[in-house]
Design an enzyme around this catalytic site. Structure first.
Site, mmCIF file in Angstrom:
data_model
loop_
_atom_site.group_PDB
_atom_site.id
_atom_site.type_symbol
_atom_site.label_atom_id
_atom_site.label_comp_id
_atom_site.label_asym_id
_atom_site.label_seq_id
_atom_site.Cartn_x
_atom_site.Cartn_y
_atom_site.Cartn_z
ATOM 1 C CG LEU A 35 -2.017 -1.053 1.284
ATOM 2 C CD1 LEU A 35 -2.682 -1.029 2.649
ATOM 3 C CD2 LEU A 35 -3.037 -0.859 0.173
ATOM 4 C CB SER A 38 3.313 -0.119 2.926
ATOM 5 O OG SER A 38 3.951 -0.172 1.653
ATOM 6 N N GLY A 39 6.007 1.911 3.259
ATOM 7 C CA GLY A 39 7.448 1.981 3.513
ATOM 8 C C GLY A 39 8.324 1.425 2.406
ATOM 9 C CE LYS A 40 4.926 0.765 -2.570
ATOM 10 N NZ LYS A 40 4.030 1.417 -1.564
ATOM 11 C CB SER A 108 2.781 -3.374 -8.514
ATOM 12 O OG SER A 108 3.530 -3.673 -7.358
#
Length: 200
Positions: A35, A38-40, A108
């Protein structure tokens, strides 16, 4: 989109394996999905730093960054999201051929799109990393205020609010980013790459 019949693939005289030998490590896509907030992206930056310190050749493809150039003009409809991921998949495939470890930070949201990228490369070259974080925590962290705008109807097709997110079914790595520190999450990915012999 009309495909031209007057194009030919030109092979290089330097192979992917020779480039990997030069870099002294395997090449792969580390595909971070999850999401918004979320910290990607944060994880990608920290992991790239650790890999760079080990002498690993890397590059980050970030969702917001590529929409400033390569994917400028694409919206957030299901069709545009698929095209966004298709383009990033093709660019990531080129980086693999160059012998580079590519870190991608993209929501994605659709499984079929992530599988489309997986099928572009060899089995071991795609590492799906699910950055798992409950939506309440994402809303709390949200640095851009996007969730609030989406709930107010200012942003359409926003993942988790007015558009779906399809969780990975069998990712290579699951990072419980709402339950552990970033240091633990970074170590989790580095440890996986070491155990699977990507960094030798």
């Amino acid at each position: 989109m009309v495909e031209s019949m007057n194009i030919t693939w030109h092979d290089s005289q330097v192979t992917k394996e020779e480039r990997q030998k030069l870099h002294e490590h395997q090449s792969a896509i580390l595909w971070f999905t999850g999401l918004s907030a979320s910290g990607k992206s944060t994880l990608c930056v920290e992991i790239e730093k650790k890999l760079h310190e080990r002498g690993i050749s890397t590059y980050i493809l970030d969702g917001d960054n590529v929409r400033h150039g390569l994917n400028k003009g694409l919206g957030f409809s299901p069709e545009d999201r698929t095209e966004n991921i298709r383009r990033i998949g093709e660019v990531s495939k080129l980086f693999i051929d160059a012998g580079v470890i590519t870190l991608t930070a993209f929501i994605s949201p659709y499984r079929k799109d992530r599988e489309m990228v997986r099928e572009l490369v060899n089995q071991k070259e795609f590492i799906e990393i699910y950055v798992k974080c409950n939506i309440e925590e994402c809303v709390k962290r949200d640095p851009k205020g996007l969730y609030e705008k989406a709930r107010n109807g200012e942003i359409k097709d926003f993942t988790g609010i007015s558009a779906p997110y399809e969780e990975p079914i069998n990712p290579e790595i699951v990072i419980e980013n709402d339950k552990q520190s970033i240091e633990v999450s970074v170590d989790q990915v580095i440890r996986y790459l070491l155990e699977k012999n990507y960094l030798d």
